[in-house]
Design a protein around this motif. Structure first.
Motif, PDB file in Angstrom:
ATOM      1  N   LEU A  22       0.834  -1.198   0.000  1.00 14.31           N
ATOM      2  CA  LEU A  22       0.000   0.000   0.000  1.00 14.31           C
ATOM      3  C   LEU A  22       0.878   1.261   0.000  1.00 14.31           C
ATOM      4  O   LEU A  22       0.582   2.225  -0.712  1.00 14.31           O
ATOM      5  N   GLN A  25       2.047   1.988  -3.449  1.00 12.56           N
ATOM      6  CA  GLN A  25       0.957   2.544  -4.263  1.00 12.56           C
ATOM      7  C   GLN A  25       0.718   4.024  -3.908  1.00 12.56           C
ATOM      8  O   GLN A  25       0.531   4.853  -4.790  1.00 12.56           O
ATOM      9  N   ILE A  26       0.752   4.325  -2.617  1.00 13.31           N
ATOM     10  CA  ILE A  26       0.562   5.707  -2.165  1.00 13.31           C
ATOM     11  C   ILE A  26       1.717   6.574  -2.662  1.00 13.31           C
ATOM     12  O   ILE A  26       1.520   7.678  -3.156  1.00 13.31           O
ATOM     13  N   HIS A  27       2.931   6.043  -2.549  1.00  7.64           N
ATOM     14  CA  HIS A  27       4.108   6.784  -2.999  1.00  7.64           C
ATOM     15  C   HIS A  27       3.959   7.148  -4.482  1.00  7.64           C
ATOM     16  O   HIS A  27       4.173   8.298  -4.870  1.00  7.64           O
ATOM     17  N   SER A  29       1.209   7.506  -6.127  1.00 11.80           N
ATOM     18  CA  SER A  29       0.116   8.451  -6.347  1.00 11.80           C
ATOM     19  C   SER A  29       0.439   9.866  -5.869  1.00 11.80           C
ATOM     20  O   SER A  29      -0.217  10.812  -6.284  1.00 11.80           O
ATOM     21  N   ILE A  30       1.438  10.014  -4.983  1.00 10.26           N
ATOM     22  CA  ILE A  30       1.776  11.369  -4.512  1.00 10.26           C
ATOM     23  C   ILE A  30       3.049  11.911  -5.160  1.00 10.26           C
ATOM     24  O   ILE A  30       3.465  13.026  -4.844  1.00 10.26           O
ATOM     25  N   VAL A  94      -2.831   6.628   7.235  1.00  5.76           N
ATOM     26  CA  VAL A  94      -3.826   5.650   6.788  1.00  5.76           C
ATOM     27  C   VAL A  94      -3.868   4.635   7.927  1.00  5.76           C
ATOM     28  O   VAL A  94      -2.828   4.196   8.424  1.00  5.76           O
ATOM     29  N   TYR A 127      -5.774  -1.744  -3.714  1.00  7.00           N
ATOM     30  CA  TYR A 127      -4.624  -0.894  -3.384  1.00  7.00           C
ATOM     31  C   TYR A 127      -4.761   0.464  -4.078  1.00  7.00           C
ATOM     32  O   TYR A 127      -4.551   1.507  -3.484  1.00  7.00           O
ATOM     33  N   ALA A 131      -5.254   4.120  -2.230  1.00  8.10           N
ATOM     34  CA  ALA A 131      -4.195   5.108  -2.480  1.00  8.10           C
ATOM     35  C   ALA A 131      -4.767   6.356  -3.140  1.00  8.10           C
ATOM     36  O   ALA A 131      -4.406   7.474  -2.784  1.00  8.10           O
ATOM     37  N   SER A 132      -5.694   6.192  -4.077  1.00 10.36           N
ATOM     38  CA  SER A 132      -6.198   7.369  -4.772  1.00 10.36           C
ATOM     39  C   SER A 132      -7.140   8.188  -3.881  1.00 10.36           C
ATOM     40  O   SER A 132      -7.057   9.404  -3.863  1.00 10.36           O
ATOM     41  N   TRP A 134      -6.985   8.377  -0.664  1.00 12.39           N
ATOM     42  CA  TRP A 134      -6.098   8.963   0.333  1.00 12.39           C
ATOM     43  C   TRP A 134      -5.338  10.153  -0.265  1.00 12.39           C
ATOM     44  O   TRP A 134      -5.217  11.199   0.361  1.00 12.39           O
ATOM     45  N   SER A 135      -4.851  10.007  -1.485  1.00 15.85           N
ATOM     46  CA  SER A 135      -4.113  11.082  -2.155  1.00 15.85           C
ATOM     47  C   SER A 135      -5.012  12.271  -2.443  1.00 15.85           C
ATOM     48  O   SER A 135      -4.591  13.425  -2.309  1.00 15.85           O
TER      49      SER A 135
END
Length: 150
Positions: A22, A25-27, A29-30, A94, A127, A131-132, A134-135
């Motif tokens: 996760l 994936q977050i990394h 997206s940001i 998160v 995932y 991530a999206s 959250w972003s």
């Protein structure tokens, strides 16, 4: 088949397998907003201080005992850089809230975006969705901060 419950194995699986995937994936997206800051950190966290309301007051909370209530990711964005704007930092979490036989995932303990039974695999779309969302919230937070400052 018996439902898996919160235990050492379930918690380790979340911490060692789900969280890093996760985080990746977050990394991704940001990436577009990272250059706006001096530095950033994205780390896994385990809450070893929130007790189960039903537990003994002296009970130690640990992964080994399988009684951790929450774990997750913490993002720190430090030193926002834009001419004419005072620098600031931003943090966002998160949170995986670990119930008895399932867990929820969201930005805080009162908001749930996803609920899953322990040890069930995540598919790629889950995932990406987390991530999206959250972003998007992170970008909203950033926008609000900028509107207050300008």
């Amino acid at each position: 088949m018996e439902q898996p419950t919160r235990d050492k194995q379930a918690i380790q699986h979340l911490y060692n397998t789900i969280l890093p995937a996760l985080a990746e994936q977050i990394h991704q997206s940001i990436l577009p907003i990272l250059p706006l800051f001096d530095s950033f950190g994205l780390e896994r966290v385990i809450d070893t201080w929130t007790k189960d309301p039903a537990s003994d007051a002296d009970e130690v909370i640990s992964v080994e005992k399988g009684n951790v209530q929450q774990l997750g990711l913490k993002l720190r964005l430090e030193g926002f850089q834009k001419p004419g704007v005072e620098t600031f930092d931003l943090t966002k979490d998160v949170l995986f809230k670990l119930e008895y036989s399932s867990y929820t995932v969201g930005p805080d303990k009162n908001t749930s975006w996803l609920e899953k039974p322990y040890l069930q695999r995540w598919d790629t779309q889950e995932y990406k969705d987390i991530a999206s969302r959250w972003s998007e919230e992170l970008i909203d937070d950033l926008t609000q901060r900028l509107e207050k400052l300008t």
